[in-house]
Design a protein around this motif. Sequence first.
Motif, PDB file in Angstrom:
ATOM      1  N   ASP A 158      65.270  48.566   3.205  1.00 14.78           N
ATOM      2  CA  ASP A 158      65.667  47.240   3.681  1.00 14.78           C
ATOM      3  C   ASP A 158      65.479  46.166   2.612  1.00 14.78           C
ATOM      4  N   ALA A 159      64.539  46.361   1.683  1.00 10.62           N
ATOM      5  CA  ALA A 159      64.282  45.343   0.673  1.00 10.62           C
ATOM      6  C   ALA A 159      65.450  45.152  -0.280  1.00 10.62           C
ATOM      7  N   PHE A 160      66.369  46.134  -0.349  1.00 14.24           N
ATOM      8  CA  PHE A 160      67.492  46.036  -1.270  1.00 14.24           C
ATOM      9  C   PHE A 160      68.809  45.859  -0.535  1.00 14.24           C
ATOM     10  N   ALA A 161      68.749  45.301   0.672  1.00 13.30           N
ATOM     11  CA  ALA A 161      69.966  44.969   1.398  1.00 13.30           C
ATOM     12  C   ALA A 161      70.671  43.810   0.707  1.00 13.30           C
ATOM     13  N   HIS A 162      71.866  43.497   1.188  1.00 14.47           N
ATOM     14  CA  HIS A 162      72.694  42.501   0.511  1.00 14.47           C
ATOM     15  C   HIS A 162      72.032  41.125   0.495  1.00 14.47           C
ATOM     16  N   HIS A 163      71.393  40.734   1.572  1.00 14.89           N
ATOM     17  CA  HIS A 163      70.777  39.411   1.658  1.00 14.89           C
ATOM     18  C   HIS A 163      69.307  39.421   1.244  1.00 14.89           C
ATOM     19  N   ALA A 164      68.835  40.539   0.693  1.00 11.61           N
ATOM     20  CA  ALA A 164      67.463  40.607   0.180  1.00 11.61           C
ATOM     21  C   ALA A 164      67.513  40.653  -1.344  1.00 11.61           C
ATOM     22  N   LEU A 165      66.843  41.619  -1.960  1.00 14.69           N
ATOM     23  CA  LEU A 165      66.862  41.704  -3.417  1.00 14.69           C
ATOM     24  C   LEU A 165      68.239  42.069  -3.953  1.00 14.69           C
ATOM     25  N   GLY A 166      68.977  42.889  -3.220  1.00 13.48           N
ATOM     26  CA  GLY A 166      70.340  43.199  -3.602  1.00 13.48           C
ATOM     27  C   GLY A 166      70.465  44.289  -4.648  1.00 13.48           C
ATOM     28  N   SER A 167      71.724  44.569  -5.012  1.00  8.57           N
ATOM     29  CA  SER A 167      72.015  45.644  -5.954  1.00  8.57           C
ATOM     30  C   SER A 167      71.638  45.286  -7.380  1.00  8.57           C
ATOM     31  N   ALA A 168      71.663  44.006  -7.723  1.00  8.16           N
ATOM     32  CA  ALA A 168      71.288  43.617  -9.089  1.00  8.16           C
ATOM     33  C   ALA A 168      69.834  43.972  -9.371  1.00  8.16           C
ATOM     34  N   ALA A 169      68.963  43.787  -8.388  1.00 12.15           N
ATOM     35  CA  ALA A 169      67.559  44.163  -8.561  1.00 12.15           C
ATOM     36  C   ALA A 169      67.416  45.672  -8.744  1.00 12.15           C
ATOM     37  N   LEU A 170      68.245  46.448  -8.049  1.00 18.72           N
ATOM     38  CA  LEU A 170      68.202  47.891  -8.213  1.00 18.72           C
ATOM     39  C   LEU A 170      68.511  48.300  -9.651  1.00 18.72           C
ATOM     40  N   LEU A 171      69.550  47.701 -10.231  1.00 21.50           N
ATOM     41  CA  LEU A 171      69.916  48.063 -11.589  1.00 21.50           C
ATOM     42  C   LEU A 171      68.872  47.617 -12.601  1.00 21.50           C
ATOM     43  N   ILE A 172      68.300  46.438 -12.420  1.00 16.96           N
ATOM     44  CA  ILE A 172      67.291  45.961 -13.362  1.00 16.96           C
ATOM     45  C   ILE A 172      66.027  46.812 -13.267  1.00 16.96           C
ATOM     46  N   ILE A 173      65.605  47.156 -12.049  1.00 15.71           N
ATOM     47  CA  ILE A 173      64.434  48.022 -11.891  1.00 15.71           C
ATOM     48  C   ILE A 173      64.705  49.394 -12.498  1.00 15.71           C
ATOM     49  N   SER A 174      65.919  49.930 -12.280  1.00 15.89           N
ATOM     50  CA  SER A 174      66.253  51.239 -12.843  1.00 15.89           C
ATOM     51  C   SER A 174      66.275  51.197 -14.364  1.00 15.89           C
ATOM     52  N   ALA A 175      66.760  50.086 -14.940  1.00 13.07           N
ATOM     53  CA  ALA A 175      66.786  49.962 -16.401  1.00 13.07           C
ATOM     54  C   ALA A 175      65.377  49.827 -16.970  1.00 13.07           C
ATOM     55  N   LEU A 176      64.522  49.045 -16.305  1.00 10.05           N
ATOM     56  CA  LEU A 176      63.153  48.867 -16.794  1.00 10.05           C
ATOM     57  C   LEU A 176      62.320  50.132 -16.616  1.00 10.05           C
ATOM     58  N   HIS A 177      62.616  50.910 -15.584  1.00 15.47           N
ATOM     59  CA  HIS A 177      61.873  52.150 -15.397  1.00 15.47           C
ATOM     60  C   HIS A 177      62.208  53.153 -16.495  1.00 15.47           C
ATOM     61  N   LEU A 178      63.465  53.172 -16.930  1.00 10.37           N
ATOM     62  CA  LEU A 178      63.849  54.106 -17.980  1.00 10.37           C
ATOM     63  C   LEU A 178      63.322  53.664 -19.335  1.00 10.37           C
ATOM     64  N   ARG A 179      63.392  52.360 -19.616  1.00  8.27           N
ATOM     65  CA  ARG A 179      62.928  51.849 -20.914  1.00  8.27           C
ATOM     66  C   ARG A 179      62.178  50.546 -20.696  1.00  8.27           C
ATOM     67  N   PRO A 180      60.844  50.590 -20.642  1.00  6.23           N
ATOM     68  CA  PRO A 180      60.056  49.374 -20.401  1.00  6.23           C
ATOM     69  C   PRO A 180      60.135  48.401 -21.572  1.00  6.23           C
ATOM     70  N   ALA A 181      59.617  47.188 -21.328  1.00  3.37           N
ATOM     71  CA  ALA A 181      59.494  46.144 -22.347  1.00  3.37           C
ATOM     72  C   ALA A 181      60.844  45.828 -22.977  1.00  3.37           C
ATOM     73  N   GLN A 182      61.749  45.287 -22.166  1.00  5.77           N
ATOM     74  CA  GLN A 182      63.052  44.869 -22.654  1.00  5.77           C
ATOM     75  C   GLN A 182      63.163  43.349 -22.590  1.00  5.77           C
ATOM     76  N   THR A 183      63.868  42.791 -23.538  1.00  4.81           N
ATOM     77  CA  THR A 183      64.166  41.367 -23.477  1.00  4.81           C
ATOM     78  C   THR A 183      65.320  41.126 -22.517  1.00  4.81           C
ATOM     79  N   VAL A 184      65.564  39.862 -22.223  1.00  3.61           N
ATOM     80  CA  VAL A 184      66.661  39.541 -21.317  1.00  3.61           C
ATOM     81  C   VAL A 184      67.990  39.986 -21.910  1.00  3.61           C
ATOM     82  N   ALA A 185      68.163  39.783 -23.205  1.00  2.00           N
ATOM     83  CA  ALA A 185      69.409  40.205 -23.852  1.00  2.00           C
ATOM     84  C   ALA A 185      69.594  41.714 -23.762  1.00  2.00           C
ATOM     85  N   GLU A 186      68.502  42.462 -23.922  1.00  2.00           N
ATOM     86  CA  GLU A 186      68.608  43.913 -23.799  1.00  2.00           C
ATOM     87  C   GLU A 186      68.879  44.327 -22.363  1.00  2.00           C
ATOM     88  N   LEU A 187      68.265  43.658 -21.405  1.00  2.00           N
ATOM     89  CA  LEU A 187      68.501  43.983 -19.992  1.00  2.00           C
ATOM     90  C   LEU A 187      69.944  43.732 -19.591  1.00  2.00           C
TER      91      LEU A 187
END
Length: 442
Positions: free
Chosen positions: A234-263
């Motif tokens: 439920d935390a990643f529903a459309h009116h909650a964190l959403g799909s953008a949070a899913l992609l950012i979390i997935s990117a940070l989990h694969l490669r930690p310590a990224q800058t905004v430009a890298e993200l």
Amino acid sequence: MVLRADRQGAAEHGHRITSAIACHVARAGGTVGQLTQLLLHPEHEGGRHARNIALRSGQSRALDYIRRVWTSASDAIGSTRALGSRHEAYKVLAALRDRIETTPWRGERGRTALRVLRAHLNFAEIAGGPLHHASERQTAEEAGVSRTTLRVVYEAVLKPGGWLRRLRAGHGREGSTWYLGDGSAEHHGTPDSLSRFRTTQFPPDQALEEWTTLETATTADIDSTVLGQLMGHDAFAHHALGSAALLIISALHLRPAQTVAELIGTSSVSRATTYRTLKRLADHGLVQRIGETWALAPRALEGFGIRLPDADNGCTTAQGWAKVAEQHGTCGIAARRKALHTAERAAYQQALDRLAEHRRRAVVIVRDCRQVLVPMPRPEEIPPAWHAPHGRVLDPLTGRPAADWQVATDGRLILITPDDQRSYDELAAAHAEALSEWESVA
């Protein structure tokens, strides 16, 4: 209870056998003429369905049917590959997962399409190959989206892009048959009827509804396994964190310590959306900033908080995923969606049972501005005293169960005769024979 044979099911079974034979002939390098000769041979058991069509509707109709099956089989063989073993199938799925994780999914619709595609990849991994079965409701629950959104991304992104192909629509208790592609097809534009067509405000990528900018790279780098585990919450529903949070979390989990430009490059999320999403995740204690880089907080993916008991990193204690969903007002949306789908399945199953029992439609009358259902009167209705266990009927004279009668779930009496046991093809052949005799007599 002895049920009447499923006539439509028998016809579909015959069509599946015919399609399988056509695929085998096409893969072996055969021709449509050889397939026709094989199916119409009187001693070939696999051609019974085609011969019944010829008997029922004529030779030309059967030849047209065989040509359509051959065309579909040729297209399927040309766009798929033969897998010799389960190990080879898993290698294909692993390569497909890598391609999905490195493909940029821009825009809200693209990110939603990624969730749906990841749900189908989960089903394919369970099935052991790109060919798998899944219903719309099952996929919507797995991806954490509504059925309406699911159909939109099917038609606008996944099917035109070559990521997903429906080989057979679901019917009854069976889900649809799907085949995962590699996304090699190119998407063509939307119809000219859109009001923004050919204006400077219309995004070039019409399927993803986002301008192609230099911010997002041509390749991405995310961990889709994390996305697949979290997207149904439920935390990643459309009116909650959403799909953008899913992609950012997935990117940070694969490669930690990224800058905004890298993200922006690894997650394929635009700059403005990345800043907003990072701030939202930081407010919930799921990510933390160290200098110019961002990383997932400790235990963030566990949903129990981000700060270790012996760590003093100055961050506030984070709430679990349920608390995040509660704060955004989406708590329980997955449970409500699942309950709705369960009710829809029950209603659909009830309709199938009524059709199987040959139940007639009720008459609808309007009285005092209200619709009243009046069941059709039928003479075979029996009193409750005649009912016996397991749908049997008690003979009122002997008091014993009658062998040739059954009681349907709606209380109607069904007479079981040898004619009820004939298949659809047998009934169709009998009808064609009777019609031929009638025409000859006339």
